[in-house]
Scaffold this active site. Structure first.
Site, PDB file in Angstrom:
ATOM      1  N   HIS A 163       0.806  -1.222   0.000  1.00 24.77           N
ATOM      2  CA  HIS A 163       0.000   0.000   0.000  1.00 24.77           C
ATOM      3  C   HIS A 163       0.840   1.274   0.000  1.00 24.77           C
ATOM      4  CE1 HIS A 163      -3.930  -2.003   0.681  1.00 24.77           C
ATOM      5  NE2 HIS A 163      -3.163  -2.939   1.212  1.00 24.77           N
ATOM      6  N   ASP A 370       3.510   9.391  -1.867  1.00 32.38           N
ATOM      7  CA  ASP A 370       2.388   8.662  -1.288  1.00 32.38           C
ATOM      8  C   ASP A 370       2.002   7.524  -2.221  1.00 32.38           C
ATOM      9  OD1 ASP A 370       0.483   8.104   0.607  1.00 32.38           O
ATOM     10  OD2 ASP A 370      -0.360  10.122   0.622  1.00 32.38           O
TER      11      ASP A 370
END
Length: 723
Positions: A163, A370
């Site tokens: 993730h 991110d």
């Protein structure tokens, strides 16, 4: 009946203790919501850490409570939490994977604890797993787990999803235990990331650190194919869409409107982390107030920072920097009736977040790095009434999908401040057009879509792997081949040389036949029923030197030269080499630019070898060469052949398939075998597949009917036929 086992560092519940009683509170996070449709069904289960240090005597109570929710805990001690979670996961992997390597700590005790905890998770899985189960592992805290499970359950279906970003090789190589981490991840059948960039970085790191081969987005290791792919994660878009229409959210929104009036709201929501670009965001906002004083009193930044690991020095220092900067900006620009920044260092209930999303004119999402960033998608899903503008960092995975946002580089303060002004001045019609397109993307590619796409591909990958195993020449198939061989009266054995009969060498002239190979070929050739044909791209002079003393036929340079045992070489008629000067000039330019590369000249072909070239650079140059040569080869009726660390250019009229068919013409063989390892051998497989046993060496991706893993398996097969 098979089940699905989900494994993550944390369970999708929050466990609290009050008055010696434990209470479970279901998480509202995106992952918990999306996977809820899986782990709550039937016998499926979610394994993870329960979030707190539980005394031994209370473990059974926790287990019983969690079983009711299809959850199974892994209990961690305070030392393990400190060393495995706060240590290796968040002080080693997190900074490197977020391109903040100066913050990374390479502590041996962190690594030892990380290994031990991954083994603890493995034991928890093994205790519950049954044959046929599907296992889905999540995130960077469990990078070793796929291979640990694979060692105990070799046939299990394993998926892994990361993730957070995967860094470029130059950063990943800084980690002392890089090979172990990669091998751990490659225990999975399918590895997923949010973006193609992450796929590319992982594949590059794997090929440069480990002895693995790649083909497109597939890595070949230990006779396994591991698929690497991008699966952009979504959110529970319907929930946020519905929330913004509820009476509770509407009342909160009305309250905001009453307090804020016509002030335009810029919303910023982040966890406290140095990768989020919070300081840069504040500086860009300050720049807007300095350069555009007309907005003083008319705009306000609502900044929510959720506390996270603020006992760690870097995070504590970041929080202090934010406090000082917010105080400085507010003290310089505020009026008695207006504050430029409303700063909240706490989390908010989801209903208040929904109201803020709905009220905000601009959402400012500008992380330095991110994996995905779901705040941007939550903002879009919540904009059901008034339009708004999303400003999004190009360093966030979401920027690859949400292209109608204003995309900025978070390191460029001028670009960020200009984007804020652009958003403030954007007309309502343009806002609506952009937001409509953004909402279509977010609502379609939601969390349920992400789960379905990943699970469907995991099942597909496993089915392909099972069919591939069926084509591997195992003991059963080998026995079948031996039976057919024994029952036949006239046999043709087409054998490629490099990569099939012998392994590759850095220096191509060193790959000469060894005593074992000579003995095997001689034994086969001594049987009158066998006709051994060495068919290679090698020069005819080289094959003549190596094999002319044996009773074998030779086909050299892909079919340009042919030699029947005991006779002279025959050259294929009507071939020309007038094209060589122009092609050689281009190959020489690539040699000049690529240290370690070399040109091999044959009678009717030229080969550019890059076996001695730095890993990665050779492949880059080879792809460039192939691209630049396409027009020239088409114009001159030539063929480009990419092989193992080589690119060969030859006359289009000759190939191994045509040479094999010409050899077989008017001959009666009742057993035909062809083996080869690279692109040039595909022509043989295609030409004679229906009449022959065709075997690709080193890869299952081929037109051949079967495959062998390596040269040793080829020799083993030939040895059995000799008997």
């Amino acid at each position: 009946m098979s089940k699905t086992i989900i494994i993550s560092n944390r369970l999708p519940v929050k466990i609290t203790q009050q008055n010696n009683e434990y209470e479970l509170q279901v998480s509202e996070g995106g992952l918990a919501t999306g996977l809820g449709s899986i782990y709550k069904e039937g016998d499926n289960i979610w394994i993870g850490w329960c979030g707190l240090d539980v005394p031994k005597e209370d473990e059974s109570r926790i287990i019983n409570e969690l079983e009711k929710e299809n959850l199974a805990p892994v209990f961690l001690t305070e030392d393990e939490i400190k060393l495995y979670y706060e240590g290796f996961s968040n002080e080693t992997l997190w900074p490197v994977f977020h391109y903040m390597s100066t913050y990374a700590q390479y502590d041996e005790s962190y690594w030892e604890s990380y290994k031990q905890v991954n083994e603890k998770f493995r034991d928890a899985v093994i205790a519950l797993a049954q044959p046929g189960d599907i296992i889905w592992i999540h995130d960077y805290q469990l990078l070793l787990l796929p291979q640990l499970i694979r060692e105990k359950l070799p046939d299990t279906t394993i998926g892994f999803f990361q993730h957070i970003p995967f860094p470029s090789f130059e950063l990943f190589r800084l980690i002392p235990w890089r090979a172990e981490l990669l091998n751990g991840m490659l225990g999975a059948d399918l590895i997923g990331f949010h973006t193609y960039d992450d796929v590319r970085h992982f594949t590059s790191s794997a090929t440069r650190v480990l002895p693995v081969q790649t083909n497109a987005n597939t890595i070949h290791q230990d006779d396994r194919n591991i698929t690497i792919d991008a699966f952009p994660m979504g959110i529970d878009a319907k929930k946020f869409d519905a929330l913004s229409k509820t009476e509770e959210v509407r009342l909160i929104n009305d309250n905001y409107n009453e307090i804020l009036g016509d002030t335009k709201i810029i919303l910023s929501i982040d966890r406290l982390d140095y990768s989020k670009g919070i300081v840069q965001r504040l500086l860009a906002f300050e720049k807007v107030l300095i350069e555009h004083p007309e907005y003083i009193g008319k705009i306000s930044l609502h900044m929510i920072v959720v506390p996270s690991r603020d006992t760690i020095p870097q995070y504590r220092d970041l929080r202090d920097d934010i406090d000082k900067l917010v105080g400085n900006i507010n003290s310089r620009f505020r009026t008695s009736a207006w504050h430029p920044i409303h700063y909240f260092y706490r989390s908010f209930p989801i209903t208040e977040l929904s109201a803020l999303y709905n009220r905000a004119n601009i959402c400012l999402v500008t992380p330095m790095r991110d994996g995905m960033n779901l705040v941007s998608k939550e903002y879009v899903a919540s904009k059901t009434n008034e339009p708004g503008v999303l400003i999004l960092s190009e360093m966030a995975g979401a920027s690859k999908e949400l292209i109608e946002a204003i995309i900025i580089n978070p390191n460029n303060l001028a670009e960020m401040s200009n984007a804020i002004v652009q958003a403030l001045e954007m007309g309502k019609e343009e806002q609506q057009t952009r937001m409509l397109s953004l909402r279509q993307t977010v609502l379609k590619f939601d969390i349920n879509h992400w789960v379905k796409i990943f699970m469907d591909q995991l099942k597909e990958v496993k089915e392909l792997e099972k069919s591939r195993y069926a084509r591997h020449v195992n003991k059963i198939l080998l026995a079948e081949f031996e039976t057919k061989f024994d029952q036949s009266k006239k046999r043709a054995l087409f054998l490629d040389y490099d990569g099939t009969l012998v392994g590759f060498k850095a220096n191509i002239d060193e790959a000469s036949p060894d005593a074992e190979l000579y003995a095997t070929i001689n034994k086969l050739a001594s049987d009158d029923r066998n006709q051994v044909i060495i068919i290679s791209g090698r020069k005819h002079e080289t094959l003549d030197q190596w094999f002319s003393h044996l009773n074998v036929d030779l086909i050299a340079e892909h079919g340009a030269w042919k030699k029947t045992s005991g006779e002279s070489w025959e050259e294929t008629p009507n071939l020309t080499d007038r094209w060589k000067p122009s092609v050689r000039a281009m190959l020489e330019s690539y040699c000049d630019r690529t240290p370690g590369s070399a040109i091999e000249e044959k009678r009717y072909s030229l080969a550019w070898h890059y076996r001695k070239v730095e890993e990665g650079l050779g492949e880059l140059r080879a792809n460039e060469l192939i691209s630049n040569m396409r027009y020239l080869t088409r114009e001159k009726s030539l063929q480009l052949l990419p092989g193992n660390k080589v690119v060969e250019i030859k006359n289009a009229e000759i190939n191994k398939g045509k040479a094999a068919l010409e050899y077989l013409y008017k001959k009666e063989f009742d057993f035909i075998l062809a083996m080869g390892d690279d692109h040039t051998d595909e022509d043989i497989f295609t030409a004679i597949n229906d009449a022959a046993i065709t075997i690709k060496v080193g890869s299952s991706v081929s037109e051949a009917n079967y495959y062998l893993r390596n040269v040793q398996e080829v020799r083993n097969l030939l040895y059995h036929l000799c008997r």
